[in-house]
Design a protein around this motif. Structure first.
Motif, mmCIF file in Angstrom:
data_model
loop_
_atom_site.group_PDB
_atom_site.id
_atom_site.type_symbol
_atom_site.label_atom_id
_atom_site.label_comp_id
_atom_site.label_asym_id
_atom_site.label_seq_id
_atom_site.Cartn_x
_atom_site.Cartn_y
_atom_site.Cartn_z
ATOM 1 N N VAL A 189 1.445 6.660 -0.691
ATOM 2 C CA VAL A 189 0.063 6.207 -0.522
ATOM 3 C C VAL A 189 -0.830 7.365 -0.087
ATOM 4 O O VAL A 189 -1.953 7.522 -0.586
ATOM 5 C CB VAL A 189 -0.015 5.057 0.496
ATOM 6 N N SER A 190 -0.335 8.187 0.823
ATOM 7 C CA SER A 190 -1.114 9.321 1.325
ATOM 8 C C SER A 190 -1.470 10.286 0.200
ATOM 9 O O SER A 190 -2.615 10.750 0.105
ATOM 10 C CB SER A 190 -0.323 10.053 2.413
ATOM 11 N N ASN A 191 -0.509 10.587 -0.667
ATOM 12 C CA ASN A 191 -0.769 11.478 -1.801
ATOM 13 C C ASN A 191 -1.779 10.863 -2.763
ATOM 14 O O ASN A 191 -2.630 11.564 -3.333
ATOM 15 C CB ASN A 191 0.539 11.795 -2.542
ATOM 16 N N HIS A 192 -1.704 9.556 -2.943
ATOM 17 C CA HIS A 192 -2.659 8.865 -3.810
ATOM 18 C C HIS A 192 -4.062 8.922 -3.206
ATOM 19 O O HIS A 192 -5.061 9.145 -3.914
ATOM 20 C CB HIS A 192 -2.211 7.412 -4.001
ATOM 21 N N LEU A 193 -4.128 8.749 -1.890
ATOM 22 C CA LEU A 193 -5.414 8.812 -1.182
ATOM 23 C C LEU A 193 -6.093 10.173 -1.370
ATOM 24 O O LEU A 193 -7.312 10.252 -1.541
ATOM 25 C CB LEU A 193 -5.190 8.566 0.309
ATOM 26 N N LEU A 194 -5.300 11.229 -1.306
ATOM 27 C CA LEU A 194 -5.840 12.583 -1.409
ATOM 28 C C LEU A 194 -6.531 12.829 -2.741
ATOM 29 O O LEU A 194 -7.415 13.679 -2.844
ATOM 30 C CB LEU A 194 -4.725 13.610 -1.196
ATOM 31 N N ASN A 195 -6.121 12.085 -3.760
ATOM 32 C CA ASN A 195 -6.687 12.280 -5.099
ATOM 33 C C ASN A 195 -7.800 11.289 -5.426
ATOM 34 O O ASN A 195 -8.259 11.231 -6.563
ATOM 35 C CB ASN A 195 -5.573 12.157 -6.153
ATOM 36 N N SER A 196 -8.218 10.516 -4.432
ATOM 37 C CA SER A 196 -9.278 9.543 -4.681
ATOM 38 C C SER A 196 -10.621 10.248 -4.899
ATOM 39 O O SER A 196 -11.028 11.084 -4.090
ATOM 40 C CB SER A 196 -9.399 8.580 -3.490
ATOM 41 N N PRO A 197 -11.331 9.900 -5.971
ATOM 42 C CA PRO A 197 -12.644 10.513 -6.212
ATOM 43 C C PRO A 197 -13.764 9.828 -5.423
ATOM 44 O O PRO A 197 -14.916 10.268 -5.475
ATOM 45 C CB PRO A 197 -12.845 10.291 -7.718
ATOM 46 N N TYR A 198 -13.417 8.758 -4.710
ATOM 47 C CA TYR A 198 -14.425 7.969 -4.007
ATOM 48 C C TYR A 198 -14.132 7.892 -2.515
ATOM 49 O O TYR A 198 -13.025 8.202 -2.064
ATOM 50 C CB TYR A 198 -14.478 6.542 -4.574
ATOM 51 N N LYS A 199 -15.120 7.439 -1.777
ATOM 52 C CA LYS A 199 -14.883 7.095 -0.375
ATOM 53 C C LYS A 199 -13.866 5.964 -0.340
ATOM 54 O O LYS A 199 -13.878 5.079 -1.200
ATOM 55 C CB LYS A 199 -16.181 6.657 0.304
ATOM 56 N N THR A 200 -12.997 5.994 0.682
ATOM 57 C CA THR A 200 -11.891 5.041 0.690
ATOM 58 C C THR A 200 -11.843 4.219 1.972
ATOM 59 O O THR A 200 -12.258 4.661 3.038
ATOM 60 C CB THR A 200 -10.539 5.767 0.530
ATOM 61 N N ILE A 201 -11.320 3.010 1.811
ATOM 62 C CA ILE A 201 -10.987 2.151 2.950
ATOM 63 C C ILE A 201 -9.577 1.641 2.726
ATOM 64 O O ILE A 201 -9.271 1.079 1.672
ATOM 65 C CB ILE A 201 -11.962 0.965 3.088
ATOM 66 N N LEU A 202 -8.712 1.876 3.677
ATOM 67 C CA LEU A 202 -7.314 1.480 3.564
ATOM 68 C C LEU A 202 -7.026 0.397 4.595
ATOM 69 O O LEU A 202 -7.302 0.578 5.788
ATOM 70 C CB LEU A 202 -6.403 2.695 3.788
ATOM 71 N N SER A 203 -6.496 -0.726 4.138
ATOM 72 C CA SER A 203 -6.172 -1.797 5.070
ATOM 73 C C SER A 203 -4.838 -2.415 4.703
ATOM 74 O O SER A 203 -4.343 -2.251 3.588
ATOM 75 C CB SER A 203 -7.267 -2.880 5.051
ATOM 76 N N GLY A 204 -4.262 -3.134 5.664
ATOM 77 C CA GLY A 204 -3.014 -3.820 5.366
ATOM 78 C C GLY A 204 -2.087 -3.921 6.551
ATOM 79 O O GLY A 204 -2.443 -3.627 7.698
ATOM 80 N N ASP A 205 -0.881 -4.328 6.232
ATOM 81 C CA ASP A 205 0.183 -4.539 7.221
ATOM 82 C C ASP A 205 1.118 -3.339 7.160
ATOM 83 O O ASP A 205 1.866 -3.170 6.201
ATOM 84 C CB ASP A 205 0.914 -5.847 6.871
ATOM 85 N N PHE A 206 1.082 -2.511 8.220
ATOM 86 C CA PHE A 206 1.905 -1.296 8.250
ATOM 87 C C PHE A 206 3.317 -1.577 8.772
ATOM 88 O O PHE A 206 4.195 -0.734 8.649
ATOM 89 C CB PHE A 206 1.261 -0.242 9.154
ATOM 90 N N ASN A 207 3.521 -2.729 9.381
ATOM 91 C CA ASN A 207 4.814 -3.033 10.011
ATOM 92 C C ASN A 207 5.256 -1.919 10.955
ATOM 93 O O ASN A 207 6.451 -1.643 11.114
ATOM 94 C CB ASN A 207 5.889 -3.293 8.951
ATOM 95 N N ASN A 208 4.287 -1.295 11.580
ATOM 96 C CA ASN A 208 4.537 -0.257 12.572
ATOM 97 C C ASN A 208 3.271 -0.093 13.414
ATOM 98 O O ASN A 208 2.215 -0.605 13.043
ATOM 99 C CB ASN A 208 4.933 1.062 11.904
ATOM 100 N N THR A 209 3.390 0.617 14.500
ATOM 101 C CA THR A 209 2.283 0.703 15.451
ATOM 102 C C THR A 209 1.421 1.949 15.237
ATOM 103 O O THR A 209 1.739 2.811 14.414
ATOM 104 C CB THR A 209 2.818 0.724 16.894
ATOM 105 N N ALA A 210 0.360 2.034 16.013
ATOM 106 C CA ALA A 210 -0.525 3.198 15.962
ATOM 107 C C ALA A 210 0.103 4.425 16.613
ATOM 108 O O ALA A 210 -0.519 5.488 16.651
ATOM 109 C CB ALA A 210 -1.847 2.863 16.660
ATOM 110 N N HIS A 211 1.327 4.277 17.098
ATOM 111 C CA HIS A 211 2.023 5.385 17.757
ATOM 112 C C HIS A 211 3.124 5.955 16.862
ATOM 113 O O HIS A 211 4.006 6.663 17.332
ATOM 114 C CB HIS A 211 2.625 4.895 19.076
#
Length: 340
Positions: free
Chosen positions: A249-271
């Motif tokens: 997902v991170s590699n896909h994000l890097l190639n986005s030609p637009y401003k991005t918003i990523l949301s969802g269930d990470f099944n992990n914490t902010a740590h």
């Protein structure tokens, strides 16, 4: 030790426990930088960070009440991890006024719309539908959707992931799609989807992701040594899989030609490592405008925030809200964003 000399026996034992918990919390600050595939056992510790922070706060309060300098240990460790503390609890929130304009987004793991009757209420799908219709977000990202129980939501544009299981990802939008696609994860029923959405004269890329789940029952109250070992190994394998998925997902994000918003269930914490990787230079909407603990998962022992909305730096996060509706094992989250 001089620091223990004037303590009674009980307080000495307590301070030794305090030292252990503080050390574990200090070590956990390095977890976002350690790839789970290399440090799989340590990665499991990321789930305990909210608990470790809360215990250290309690120790700090205990020593302060007793007017003991031992409070400095937890206070110092908490101070060093100030950003981790803000990820757990946000003291400042932003309220949205009725006149405030912008784009509203919601992310919601609906747990198959209660297909297997986890909640003893046959009306859960209807209640979820009524809740969504009342909130009426401009863009809605849903995880664990069940198209066989599809909700008759009034959205003109809908994109769903093709799935052999009942669990699907869906993006509902009031605005038209210019492009859309699926990011498939190897050897997993989980995935990510994205849609390029034309909003007036601007285009945003919206990601909806669902990282690997451990399949662990959060309501288990007793664990013997054999079960604990099996659980630990399962979590380690889960975090390794999450690393591969987050990197895709991170590699896909890097190639986005637009401003991005990523949301969802990470099944992990902010740590965790995967959160740091995916957040990159995006803003966590909760950290910007949320308030309180921001818990998104119904876990009875301590607050867990495992669902996120990460917003492009070129957009302004005006408000964020956790919705305390108990129609799933997750709580929906929403945000209002505006052009910066």
């Amino acid at each position: 030790m001089i620091i223990l000399k004037r303590l009674n026996f009980f307080d000495k034992i307590l301070f030794l426990l305090n030292s252990l918990v503080s050390t574990l919390l200090l070590l956990s600050y390095f977890l976002p930088f350690l790839p789970p595939k290399t440090f799989s056992h340590l990665a499991v510790l990321s789930l305990t960070v909210p608990f470790l922070i809360l215990i250290n706060i309690l120790f700090c309060v205990y020593w302060l009440v007793k007017i003991r300098r031992q409070f400095l240990l937890s206070a110092l460790v908490l101070g060093l991890g100030y950003n981790h503390l803000l990820s757990l609890y946000n003291f400042s929130g932003s309220e949205t006024s009725a006149e405030e304009e912008g784009l509203t987004l919601m992310s919601y793991n609906v747990r198959l719309l209660n297909f297997y009757n986890w909640i003893n209420d046959q009306a859960i799908p209807e209640k979820i539908q009524a809740f969504i219709e009342k909130q009426s977000p401009d863009i809605l990202s849903v995880q664990e959707y069940n198209s066989s129980e599809a909700l008759p939501l009034d959205y003109p544009y809908v994109f769903s992931s093709a799935s052999k299981t009942k669990s699907e990802l869906v993006i509902f939008s009031k605005y038209p799609f210019l492009d859309k696609g699926i990011i498939k994860f190897s050897n997993s029923a989980n995935s990510a989807i994205y849609a390029d959405i034309l909003i007036n004269s601007d285009t945003l890329r919206i990601y909806n992701i669902h990282l690997q789940s451990s399949g662990v029952n959060p309501n288990v109250k007793r664990l013997d040594s054999k079960t604990s070992d099996r659980l630990f190994k399962r979590l380690s394998k889960t975090f390794e899989a999450q690393q591969d998925q987050a990197e895709l997902v991170s590699n896909h994000l890097l190639n986005s030609p637009y401003k991005t918003i990523l949301s969802g269930d990470f099944n992990n914490t902010a740590h965790s490592y995967v959160y740091r990787l995916l957040k990159s230079n995006l803003n966590d909407a909760f950290e910007v405008a949320g308030s309180g603990f921001g818990s998104t998962f119904a876990f009875q022992y301590f607050p867990l925030r495992i669902d996120f909305i990460l917003v492009d730096e070129g957009l302004k996060v005006s408000s964020f809200k956790n919705h305390n509706v108990k129609y799933s094992d997750h709580f929906p989250i929403s945000t209002l964003v505006q052009s910066d």
